[in-house]
Design a protein around this motif. Structure first.
Motif, mmCIF file in Angstrom:
data_model
loop_
_atom_site.group_PDB
_atom_site.id
_atom_site.type_symbol
_atom_site.label_atom_id
_atom_site.label_comp_id
_atom_site.label_asym_id
_atom_site.label_seq_id
_atom_site.Cartn_x
_atom_site.Cartn_y
_atom_site.Cartn_z
ATOM 1 N N THR A 702 0.913 -1.196 -0.165
ATOM 2 C CA THR A 702 0.127 0.053 0.021
ATOM 3 C C THR A 702 0.826 1.254 0.013
ATOM 4 O O THR A 702 1.864 1.199 0.687
ATOM 5 C CB THR A 702 -0.904 0.105 1.336
ATOM 6 O OG1 THR A 702 -0.262 0.116 2.378
ATOM 7 C CG2 THR A 702 -2.084 -1.130 1.103
ATOM 8 N N VAL A 703 0.414 2.130 -0.660
ATOM 9 C CA VAL A 703 1.190 3.574 -1.055
ATOM 10 C C VAL A 703 0.421 4.545 -0.599
ATOM 11 O O VAL A 703 -0.790 4.589 -0.983
ATOM 12 C CB VAL A 703 1.735 3.574 -2.536
ATOM 13 C CG1 VAL A 703 2.628 2.384 -2.783
ATOM 14 C CG2 VAL A 703 0.827 3.792 -3.490
ATOM 15 N N THR A 704 0.875 5.509 0.158
ATOM 16 C CA THR A 704 0.194 6.485 0.760
ATOM 17 C C THR A 704 0.737 7.793 0.414
ATOM 18 O O THR A 704 2.335 7.736 0.765
ATOM 19 C CB THR A 704 -0.132 6.441 2.289
ATOM 20 O OG1 THR A 704 -0.376 4.880 2.646
ATOM 21 C CG2 THR A 704 -1.029 7.622 2.897
ATOM 22 N N VAL A 705 0.184 8.750 -0.275
ATOM 23 C CA VAL A 705 0.806 9.930 -0.622
ATOM 24 C C VAL A 705 0.788 11.023 0.444
ATOM 25 O O VAL A 705 -0.192 11.001 1.254
ATOM 26 C CB VAL A 705 0.085 10.513 -1.803
ATOM 27 C CG1 VAL A 705 -1.208 11.163 -1.701
ATOM 28 C CG2 VAL A 705 1.062 11.720 -2.773
ATOM 29 N N ILE A 706 1.609 11.768 0.710
ATOM 30 C CA ILE A 706 1.689 12.896 1.492
ATOM 31 C C ILE A 706 1.775 14.126 0.522
ATOM 32 O O ILE A 706 2.910 14.456 0.119
ATOM 33 C CB ILE A 706 2.884 12.859 2.408
ATOM 34 C CG1 ILE A 706 2.876 11.864 3.129
ATOM 35 C CG2 ILE A 706 2.886 14.283 3.413
ATOM 36 C CD1 ILE A 706 4.225 11.513 3.565
ATOM 37 N N PRO A 707 0.590 14.757 0.222
ATOM 38 C CA PRO A 707 0.748 15.817 -0.896
ATOM 39 C C PRO A 707 1.555 16.941 -0.416
ATOM 40 O O PRO A 707 1.861 17.276 0.740
ATOM 41 C CB PRO A 707 -0.734 16.312 -0.978
ATOM 42 C CG PRO A 707 -1.389 15.273 -0.224
ATOM 43 C CD PRO A 707 -0.603 14.563 0.701
ATOM 44 N N PRO A 708 2.027 17.777 -1.540
ATOM 45 C CA PRO A 708 2.950 18.947 -1.160
ATOM 46 C C PRO A 708 2.296 19.827 -0.417
ATOM 47 O O PRO A 708 1.079 19.941 -0.543
ATOM 48 C CB PRO A 708 3.483 19.462 -2.236
ATOM 49 C CG PRO A 708 2.674 18.712 -3.478
ATOM 50 C CD PRO A 708 1.945 17.454 -2.809
ATOM 51 N N LYS A 709 3.027 20.942 0.383
ATOM 52 C CA LYS A 709 2.370 22.055 1.162
ATOM 53 C C LYS A 709 2.050 23.173 0.143
ATOM 54 O O LYS A 709 2.196 24.354 0.633
ATOM 55 C CB LYS A 709 2.976 22.214 2.297
ATOM 56 C CG LYS A 709 3.350 21.058 3.263
ATOM 57 C CD LYS A 709 2.919 21.346 4.571
ATOM 58 C CE LYS A 709 2.908 20.098 5.403
ATOM 59 N NZ LYS A 709 2.279 18.834 4.915
ATOM 60 N N THR A 710 1.861 23.016 -0.941
ATOM 61 C CA THR A 710 1.578 24.167 -1.936
ATOM 62 C C THR A 710 0.338 24.869 -1.356
ATOM 63 O O THR A 710 -0.634 24.207 -0.806
ATOM 64 C CB THR A 710 1.715 23.724 -3.389
ATOM 65 O OG1 THR A 710 0.518 22.831 -3.638
ATOM 66 C CG2 THR A 710 2.990 23.335 -3.516
ATOM 67 N N ASN A 711 0.024 26.268 -1.884
ATOM 68 C CA ASN A 711 -1.270 26.756 -1.574
ATOM 69 C C ASN A 711 -2.444 26.175 -2.246
ATOM 70 O O ASN A 711 -2.259 25.960 -3.460
ATOM 71 C CB ASN A 711 -1.186 28.237 -1.761
ATOM 72 C CG ASN A 711 -2.239 29.057 -1.494
ATOM 73 O OD1 ASN A 711 -3.212 28.559 -1.370
ATOM 74 N ND2 ASN A 711 -2.137 30.185 -1.849
ATOM 75 N N PRO A 712 -3.328 25.643 -1.351
ATOM 76 C CA PRO A 712 -4.772 24.812 -1.990
ATOM 77 C C PRO A 712 -5.165 25.836 -3.093
ATOM 78 O O PRO A 712 -5.842 25.403 -4.047
ATOM 79 C CB PRO A 712 -5.549 24.571 -0.724
ATOM 80 C CG PRO A 712 -4.623 24.902 0.285
ATOM 81 C CD PRO A 712 -3.565 25.532 0.013
ATOM 82 N N ALA A 713 -5.266 27.321 -2.864
ATOM 83 C CA ALA A 713 -5.692 28.218 -3.798
ATOM 84 C C ALA A 713 -5.131 27.943 -5.460
ATOM 85 O O ALA A 713 -5.761 28.499 -6.159
ATOM 86 C CB ALA A 713 -5.758 29.660 -3.393
ATOM 87 N N ASP A 714 -4.112 27.554 -5.418
ATOM 88 C CA ASP A 714 -3.230 27.350 -6.627
ATOM 89 C C ASP A 714 -3.789 26.108 -7.643
ATOM 90 O O ASP A 714 -3.195 26.183 -8.672
ATOM 91 C CB ASP A 714 -1.670 27.490 -6.509
ATOM 92 C CG ASP A 714 -1.738 28.944 -6.028
ATOM 93 O OD1 ASP A 714 -2.140 30.010 -6.205
ATOM 94 O OD2 ASP A 714 -0.300 28.751 -5.304
ATOM 95 N N HIS A 715 -4.316 25.219 -6.960
ATOM 96 C CA HIS A 715 -4.720 23.798 -7.629
ATOM 97 C C HIS A 715 -3.336 23.185 -8.417
ATOM 98 O O HIS A 715 -3.700 22.933 -9.572
ATOM 99 C CB HIS A 715 -5.896 24.106 -8.450
ATOM 100 C CG HIS A 715 -7.076 24.805 -7.713
ATOM 101 N ND1 HIS A 715 -8.075 23.855 -7.157
ATOM 102 C CD2 HIS A 715 -7.518 25.912 -7.266
ATOM 103 C CE1 HIS A 715 -8.990 24.340 -6.645
ATOM 104 N NE2 HIS A 715 -8.780 25.381 -6.404
ATOM 105 N N ILE A 716 -2.556 23.212 -7.663
ATOM 106 C CA ILE A 716 -1.264 22.775 -8.390
ATOM 107 C C ILE A 716 -1.327 21.104 -8.414
ATOM 108 O O ILE A 716 -1.498 20.478 -7.544
ATOM 109 C CB ILE A 716 0.077 23.319 -7.592
ATOM 110 C CG1 ILE A 716 0.244 24.782 -8.159
ATOM 111 C CG2 ILE A 716 1.441 22.278 -8.069
ATOM 112 C CD1 ILE A 716 1.392 25.429 -7.310
#
Ligand SMILES: *[C@@H]1O[C@H](CO)[C@@H](O)[C@H](O)[C@H]1NC(C)=O
Ligand SMILES: *[C@@H]1O[C@H](CO)[C@@H](O)[C@H](O)[C@H]1NC(C)=O
Ligand SMILES: *[C@@H]1O[C@H](CO)[C@@H](O)[C@H](O)[C@H]1NC(C)=O
Ligand SMILES: *[C@@H]1O[C@H](CO)[C@@H](O)[C@H](O)[C@H]1NC(C)=O
Ligand SMILES: *[C@@H]1O[C@H](CO)[C@@H](O)[C@H](O)[C@H]1NC(C)=O
Ligand SMILES: *[C@@H]1O[C@H](CO)[C@@H](O)[C@H](O)[C@H]1NC(C)=O
Ligand SMILES: *[C@@H]1O[C@H](CO)[C@@H](O)[C@H](O)[C@H]1NC(C)=O
Length: 891
Positions: A702-716
């Motif tokens: 099982t692989v679990t992602v830790i999304p990057p901490k970019t600003n959610p408003a940027d929708h990167i």
């Protein structure tokens, strides 16, 4: 609702005149659970009907033969099948009595919209009808023409070293012998020596059919025949697209050693385009079913739209069923990459399609020319203007001093008339100079740069006369020679050079993901600067660029794989995974950063490894979705050792470039065209990081992602590859599983562009904002209001409510069926979605199927509600609304 015709229409926004297509919606309104609306490019009066049951059902086959109700056929009716006694006549155009698709395409008289609506409704009400979908057009794919001297084919520019195809040919002695690859395209010139100069049993092109005829445009009646030959002729404007595609798959020319990917495979050619124009989805379905029935192992399709929904239309259903039945369906993703993200288009968005992005060839043919008085040959570039002929050269500026020469007609030396003009870059656009010099009578143009590199003028294909470009130093050498006397030039000395963009994703290659964040594109192949066959009327050989060229490359690769398996028939899904496992993730041009899976899928196809390697990972691609919930952050991979020896593995995360679809501070949520790269590194946690597999064994991780901490408003969009490292490289190579996800909550994205939109316009292009009163006199069509929206984001549904301005009550819907809309682009004819209002509406009080009724005289408001992307229809907060100013209707 029906959008029945398109008219070219200028509207003026903020002082800029913009061109826009207006769709007219006349009185037909169909609001029925079984009716599937399509968003654009609909052919008036033509529909695909899908039936319950299977092909053996007598009732099903009867429906296309007998009227719905016992209606006597009119004495002088045309000899067609009739489905209905109410409304208008129906012609059955194509019958799909097939185990994979049971239905028909029909043509309904559009003269009286109310009769048309009645007819459609009477069919929808039948128990044995599953759905009705309007037929849409797929435009002919645009390709970028490269210059090519047809005298010689240069097989050394073939990209087979980049993809390991040469190793499959040489080391595995596998050229795809006997595998059948079907192509849906514009036909083929099988008289070309690279196809063995014939058609039928015993020939390379062993099967095929012309479903449409030369004159088919997509909207008229096809005239089929049994011969898929493309004999359109150069004057028709045909591009030879299908012949180019077929050569990439299976061409072989003994005279030059030109070889396609699977030169011993057979081709089944289904011609779905006429010499010009588009193709209807019913013909695409028919071609798919014919290819399947012919026993194709692989189907190659290079066509599509820019709408990125995997919507449940019949075309997608058929693609999914064919791939589930074991036949790979390989489809180009489209050439809209320069318009940003969310541009991978249907039908490549179908779950069962293997969607192919394009990568630039490492090699290109280069040209040099010699000039009187210039010692060294001068290297030059061009991009698709006509071939330059040898001749006399003069400076367009007689004084040799201007830095803005040819920017005005007056500045041009009269000596250019009948000669090749040498002109400096600068002062105005290449396009302006090209037009002025053509008018002055020049027979060709040589642009010399203002720095010492050679830049191909991208607008050159628009030039009426041949255009080439050279470096500044070379230009000055020619000027020096011109000052001494007459200069003549000889062009077309060929060489081969390595392209500095070689091996990177092409700028035109459409960018993912699918609208609901499904993983697209799936894989990539070389589609930029590809030499292949052309019909004899276009000189036999040529260089074209497009995802259209990349898809057949993968189709040929799958043919080699199928051949390698002998009698073992792997499921198409397994083959797709195996190719993705061993694809090569390419870098962003001029950098060391891996490009995003949103652009390249798993990467550049590596055919030798896909055939010979025995570690298999499933699934072979991951979408971690957005960060609205944590539901999609964990996935399970299954790694299987299919080889004969024990292997030890280790899992690592390798990040790729992030993609920024917006520059929120500068341009809000108007997508950047193109999208730009950014840094966004996700972490991946593995349930187990190292393990050993005995032959035949599998390990789940099982692989679990830790999304990057970019600003959610940027929708990167972040992305990368999970690499499964093999500790025994001589037994097994590494595999890679591409992933992407998005930081942000998709359903917060605005749908409507509110910068000047939505807006009502009249047929004279006047705009009416929320404070303006619009007056519509029903008797005068020239006063009709036109709803104009610009969609920043795809939406699953737009609801159009008609409101009584006085009581504020919702009366009903004035348009229905705005579904699965793709986003609008900032490019001509794709900027807005516009619909005429005819003064009718479907009352809210009447459930199910109703006729639209004329609204009485009065004052109304329009309220458009768009469902946010990935929003919940039942949640009021997930809808975005806009209300118009008053619309006064006079009857
Ligand atoms: C439809 O297909 C079934 C089964 O293949 C066949 O029996 C029937 O004759 C077909 N009907 C038509 C109209 O072709
Ligand atoms: C084609 O390939 C063969 C075998 O490698 C070679 O002998 C022949 O010279 C090649 N022909 C051309 C035209 O390059
Ligand atoms: C170019 O020369 C031809 C023939 O000498 C003449 O007919 C034509 O008008 C000239 N064109 C221009 C733009 O001067
Ligand atoms: C992403 O999540 C949305 C719900 O927020 C869901 O509708 C969609 O199908 C998901 N897509 C994928 C690829 O998981
Ligand atoms: C890529 O990396 C190599 C070695 O690490 C380095 O020599 C090269 O300059 C880098 N190229 C770019 C474009 O950054
Ligand atoms: C693979 O390499 C290892 C050591 O590097 C060697 O012991 C083994 O024999 C090799 N196996 C094969 C099949 O070549
Ligand atoms: C409409 O009128 C209101 C109230 O006068 C004003 O605040 C608003 O800015 C106006 N809107 C437009 C688009 O002119």
């Amino acid at each position: 609702m029906k959008k029945s015709s398109f008219s070219y229409f200028p509207i003026v926004v903020a002082g800029v005149c913009l061109a826009v297509f207006v769709m007219t919606a006349d009185a037909i309104k169909i609001d029925h659970p079984k009716y599937r609306e399509a968003d654009s490019d609909i052919v008036p009066g033509r529909y695909i009907v899908s039936f319950t049951g299977d092909s053996s059902s007598a009732a099903t086959s009867a429906i296309t033969k007998a009227p719905a109700k016992a209606a006597p056929a009119p004495a002088n009716s045309s000899p067609t099948n009739s489905l209905s006694d109410s409304g208008t006549d129906i012609e059955v155009e194509e019958e799909f009595n097939h185990s994979l698709f049971n239905g028909a395409s029909i043509k309904v008289d559009t003269e009286n919209p109310e009769d048309e609506a009645k007819t459609i409704k009477s069919i929808l009400d039948r128990d044995d009808v599953l759905s009705i979908t309007p037929i849409r057009l797929h435009k002919r794919p645009e390709v970028i023409q490269g210059e090519y001297d047809p005298k010689v084919a240069k097989p050394s520019v073939l990209p087979h070293a980049m993809t390991q195809v040469d190793r499959v040919h040489e080391e595995l002695k596998n050229k795809g012998k006997g595998v059948l690859v079907a192509v849906l395209d514009s036909g083929i010139d099988y008289t070309h020596p690279a196809f063995g100069s014939g058609f039928g049993p015993g020939f390379k092109v062993s099967k095929g059919y012309d479903l449409v005829g030369d004159k088919y445009s997509g909207s008229n009646t096809p005239i089929p025949d049994s011969d898929p030959l493309d004999a359109c002729g150069a004057a028709s404007g045909a591009t030879g697209h299908g012949t180019h595609v077929a050569g990439i798959i299976a061409g072989f020319d003994p005279a030059t050693n030109f070889t396609g990917v699977a030169p011993e495979a057979n081709l089944a050619i289904y011609r779905v385009f006429g010499c010009k124009g588009s193709v209807g989805t019913d013909i695409v379905i028919k071609g798919l079913l014919m290819a399947y029935d012919a026993g194709a192992d692989v189907i190659s399709i290079s066509l599509g739209t820019k709408n990125n929904w995997n919507a449940g239309n019949p075309e997608h259903d058929v693609i999914n069923k064919i791939s589930a039945a074991g036949v790979s369906v390989v489809i180009s993703t489209g050439n809209f990459g320069q318009y940003g993200y969310y541009t991978v288009g249907q039908p490549a968005t179908a779950a069962g399609a293997f969607a192919v992005a394009s990568i630039e060839n490492q090699f290109q043919t280069t040209y040099s020319a010699s000039f009187t008085g210039v010692t060294e040959d001068v290297e030059y570039l061009t991009t698709g203007s006509p071939l330059m002929k040898n001749g006399k050269v003069v400076a367009s500026d007689a004084t040799f001093t201007s830095t803005t020469d040819a920017c005005t007609a007056a500045s041009i030396s009269s000596a250019v008339n009948g000669t090749i003009a040498l002109t400096q870059r600068g002062g105005c656009t290449f396009e302006v100079k090209m037009a002025n010099l053509a008018t002055a009578g020049a027979t060709g143009i040589i642009f010399y740069n203002n720095v010492d590199t050679v830049v191909a003028p991208v607008s050159a294909p628009k030039s009426l006369i041949p255009v080439i470009s050279i470096a500044k130093a070379a230009g000055l050498d020619i000027i020096a020679s011109l000052k001494k006397g007459e200069v003549t030039a000889e062009f077309g000395k060929e060489g081969i050079s390595e392209s500095d963009l070689g091996g990177s994703v092409d700028y035109f290659s459409s960018v993912g993901s699918e609208a609901a964040l499904n993983f697209k594109p799936n894989i990539a192949a070389v589609g930029g600067t590809v030499l292949s066959t052309l019909p004899s009327y276009l000189g036999n050989w040529g260089v074209l660029s497009g995802t259209s060229m990349a898809a057949p490359y993968v189709a040929g690769s799958v043919a080699l794989y199928v051949k390698s398996q002998g009698t073992t028939k792997q499921p198409a899904s397994f083959i797709y995974e195996q190719f993705q496992n061993y694809a090569y993730p390419v870098k962003v041009a001029h950098s060391n950063i891996t490009d995003s899976p949103m652009r390249q899928g798993a990467g550049l196809v590596q055919v030798y490894d896909a055939i010979t390697q025995t570690t298999h990972v499933s699934p072979a691609q991951i979408s971690f979705n957005d960060t609205a919930t944590t539901n999609y952050r964990t996935k399970t991979l299954t790694i299987t050792n299919r080889g004969a020896q024990t292997i030890a593995y280790e899992l690592v995360n390798e990040v790729a470039t992030g993609i920024a679809p917006y520059d929120v501070a500068t341009s809000g949520y108007t997508p950047l065209e193109p999208a730009v790269d950014t840094t966004a590194e996700a972490g991946i946690k593995f349930s187990i990081k190292t393990f050993k597999l005995y032959p035949g064994n599998s390990q789940k991780v099982t692989v679990t992602v830790i999304p990057p901490k970019t600003n959610p408003a940027d929708h990167i969009f972040y992305g990368g590859n999970i690499r499964v490292i093999s500790k025994q490289q001589n037994l097994s190579l590494d595999t890679k599983i591409p992933y992407f996800g998005k930081v942000g909550i998709t359903k917060t994205l605005p749908i409507f562009d509110t910068d000047g939109f939505p807006v009502i316009i009249d047929p004279q292009s006047n705009l009416y904002g929320p404070n303006d009163t619009f007056t519509y006199d029903r008797a005068n069509k020239a006063t009709r209001p036109i709803s104009t929206v610009r969609l920043l984001t795809p939406t699953k549904r737009i609801k159009a409510d008609l409101i009584d301005a006085t009581t504020q009550k919702v009366l009903g819907e004035f348009f229905t069926g705005y579904q699965y809309m793709g986003r609008d682009l900032l490019v001509e004819n794709n900027q807005y979605t516009t619909v005429f209002w005819d003064g009718n509406y479907v009352p809210a009080s009447l459930a199910g199927v109703t006729d639209a009724i004329p609204a009485p005289a009065g004052t109304y408001l329009w309220r458009l509600s768009a469902l946010k992307l990935l929003g919940d229809e039942a949640n009021k907060n997930d809808w975005e609304t806009w209300t118009s100013g008053p619309i006064v209707l006079k009857n």
